[in-house]
Design an enzyme around this catalytic site. Structure first.
Site, PDB file in Angstrom:
ATOM      1  N   ASP A   1      22.271  -7.553  38.762  1.00 17.99           N
ATOM      2  CA  ASP A   1      22.936  -6.496  38.905  1.00 17.99           C
ATOM      3  C   ASP A   1      24.322  -6.800  39.554  1.00 17.99           C
ATOM      4  OD1 ASP A   1      23.914  -3.823  38.690  1.00 17.99           O
ATOM      5  OD2 ASP A   1      22.527  -2.782  39.697  1.00 17.99           O
TER       6      ASP A   1
ATOM      7  N   GLU B   1      25.587   0.450  28.943  1.00 16.44           N
ATOM      8  CA  GLU B   1      24.656   0.808  29.918  1.00 16.44           C
ATOM      9  C   GLU B   1      25.034   2.589  29.918  1.00 16.44           C
ATOM     10  OE1 GLU B   1      23.656   0.216  34.590  1.00 16.44           O
ATOM     11  OE2 GLU B   1      25.650  -0.317  33.993  1.00 16.44           O
TER      12      GLU B   1
ATOM     13  N   ASP C   1      27.898  -6.801  35.902  1.00 22.71           N
ATOM     14  CA  ASP C   1      28.887  -5.735  35.492  1.00 22.71           C
ATOM     15  C   ASP C   1      30.409  -6.344  35.912  1.00 22.71           C
ATOM     16  OD1 ASP C   1      28.000  -2.879  35.185  1.00 22.71           O
ATOM     17  OD2 ASP C   1      26.701  -3.466  36.802  1.00 22.71           O
TER      18      ASP C   1
ATOM     19  N   HIS D   1      22.178   6.662  32.031  1.00 22.37           N
ATOM     20  CA  HIS D   1      22.526   6.072  33.139  1.00 22.37           C
ATOM     21  C   HIS D   1      22.104   7.271  34.460  1.00 22.37           C
ATOM     22  CE1 HIS D   1      25.446   4.581  36.421  1.00 22.37           C
ATOM     23  NE2 HIS D   1      24.803   3.522  36.072  1.00 22.37           N
TER      24      HIS D   1
ATOM     25  N   HIS E   1      17.069   3.097  34.679  1.00 20.88           N
ATOM     26  CA  HIS E   1      17.886   4.376  35.054  1.00 20.88           C
ATOM     27  C   HIS E   1      17.421   5.625  34.254  1.00 20.88           C
ATOM     28  CE1 HIS E   1      21.659   3.083  36.880  1.00 20.88           C
ATOM     29  NE2 HIS E   1      21.682   1.954  36.466  1.00 20.88           N
TER      30      HIS E   1
ATOM     31  N   HIS F   1      17.654  -4.145  34.601  1.00 18.97           N
ATOM     32  CA  HIS F   1      17.907  -4.339  36.133  1.00 18.97           C
ATOM     33  C   HIS F   1      17.058  -3.317  36.996  1.00 18.97           C
ATOM     34  CE1 HIS F   1      21.046  -1.646  34.526  1.00 18.97           C
ATOM     35  NE2 HIS F   1      21.438  -1.589  35.612  1.00 18.97           N
TER      36      HIS F   1
ATOM     37  N   HIS G   1      21.631  -8.293  33.516  1.00 22.61           N
ATOM     38  CA  HIS G   1      22.525  -7.300  33.629  1.00 22.61           C
ATOM     39  C   HIS G   1      23.953  -7.782  34.714  1.00 22.61           C
ATOM     40  CE1 HIS G   1      23.945  -2.952  33.401  1.00 22.61           C
ATOM     41  NE2 HIS G   1      24.281  -3.200  34.594  1.00 22.61           N
TER      42      HIS G   1
END
Length: 410
Positions: A304, A141, A38, A168, A214, A235, A36
């Protein structure tokens, strides 16, 4: 003996160099696949996805945890890039925003072909390894990105999505998120609704990895029990070491072990130490713990990076992966265990997901019930119980007569 005290720092330095060199040697053949990252979100918020903006140049991008030189230094060979759109897009423009983030991932591969190779299979990852490129995969995600539509789920698969995080930090109409376990959100689906179960089955059919980062504990257990293929936590870390509800509790780790699934450890300080400060050694503690409870085959990395505000000392950006591997070697992880955590565990899970897929099977078709959907901008085409948008002439006037008569009586 006491006269040689000054030798010990030199011995420690030499030993550290030995582990670091061993880590680099292993990673040259088995580079890390991270679950993961971003960076696409940073490209949106900083440059509105305009990759040709000179400031967005990935060879020199300075304010992010990730750029091309850092990926090279970190010996990153595979990356699930997050196609993320926040929860406030739910029932609004979530699908549009998700498509834009998938698009920017594809354009990264097109703009930097010497570095990135967009792939959609385990074999594609191995090909990228052979070519010395970063295998680039799409992870979506948040289940709100499919807008409760199996058709959208299938369309995203065709655009390259190879994992979907079921929620999420918000419930979808069909799955509960981790905030249910804190009491901040109310459970709506008690894990997975019947439509949520259809989503999981369709992901199995397509060959999309189910990601349980999540989600609530009830959703974790429901998905682990229902899925025909292993799942991942892209993650998340160990709840026993840091009691944050984004982490994975022991009873779920046992299910991870039983199903051959994978926990890719998150580096965010709040999930590592439950404090603002953390260090590399504490991340290694999470890796040790998951290996102990769920087995060496259940361990991976989901840093992350570029999605969090605080990172452990020693793991400040993606270039630091060899230092973490050196720490695992120092803790007497075997070379086979290290290779598993780096890439082989994820490849095993991905291959199992691919083997469980069956595109000759009839797709899941039953839509979510209309009363489960929200949003004033939503149309209702296809739902037989919904009012027709093509009313005969005079229908609207006739429907207003009782109301006008009641107003007259007042």
């Amino acid at each position: 003996m006491w006269t040689s005290w000054w030798l010990w720092p030199l011995v420690a330095i030499c030993t550290a160099d030995e582990f670091r060199e061993q880590a680099e040697r292993i990673m040259q053949g088995t580079p890390v696949i991270d679950g993961h990252n971003d960076l696409p979100w940073q490209l949106l918020t900083s440059f509105n996805n305009q990759l040709r903006d000179a400031r967005a140049n990935l060879t020199s991008l300075a304010h992010t945890h990730t750029n091309i030189p850092k990926l090279r230094a970190g010996l990153v060979g595979g990356q699930f890039w997050s196609a993320y759109t926040p929860c406030d897009t739910q029932n609004k423009d979530a699908v549009k925003r998700t498509l834009e983030q998938i698009d920017v991932i594809h354009r990264m591969c097109q703009m930097y072909p010497e570095t990135f190779l967009c792939v959609t299979s385990s074999e594609g990852i191995r090909q990228a390894f052979q070519e010395g490129k970063v295998a680039s995969l799409v992870g979506v995600e948040g289940g709100h990105s499919i807008d409760s539509s199996l058709g959208v789920l299938r369309a995203l698969y065709h655009l390259g999505m190879r994992y979907l995080t079921l929620t999420h930090s918000c419930n979808t109409p069909w799955a509960d998120n981790w905030l249910v376990d804190t009491g901040e959100d109310e459970a709506q689906s008690q894990g997975l609704s019947s439509f949520g179960q259809s989503v999981v089955k369709e992901m199995n059919r397509l060959g999309v990895i189910i990601d349980l980062a999540h989600v609530s504990v009830a959703t974790m257990k429901a998905a682990l029990q229902l899925s025909k293929a292993p799942v991942i936590f892209s993650h998340s870390s160990a709840y026993r070491l840091c009691g944050h509800r984004r982490n994975v509790p022991d009873d779920v780790l046992e299910l991870v072990n039983q199903t051959g699934s994978l926990v890719m450890v998150n580096f965010y300080n709040d999930y590592v130490s439950c404090r603002a400060e953390a260090n590399l050694s504490q991340v290694a503690d999470h890796l040790d713990y998951i290996k102990k409870v769920a087995g060496a085959g259940a361990v991976g990395f989901g840093g992350d990076y570029d999605g969090v505000s605080r990172l452990p000392s020693g793991l400040e950006d993606v270039s630091k992966y060899p230092d973490l591997i050196a720490e695992l070697l120092r803790r007497q992880w075997t070379e086979a265990e290290v290779k598993g955590a780096l890439a082989e565990n994820l490849l095993r899970v991905f291959e199992a997901v691919e083997q469980a897929s069956d595109h000759t099977q009839t797709p899941e078709e039953e839509p979510i019930p209309l009363d489960k959907l929200e949003g004033s901008c939503r149309t209702t085409y296809g739902y037989s119980g919904a009012p027709s948008l093509h009313r005969p002439p005079g229908t609207l006037l006739a429907s207003l007569v009782p109301l006008l008569f009641s107003l007259y009586l007042l």
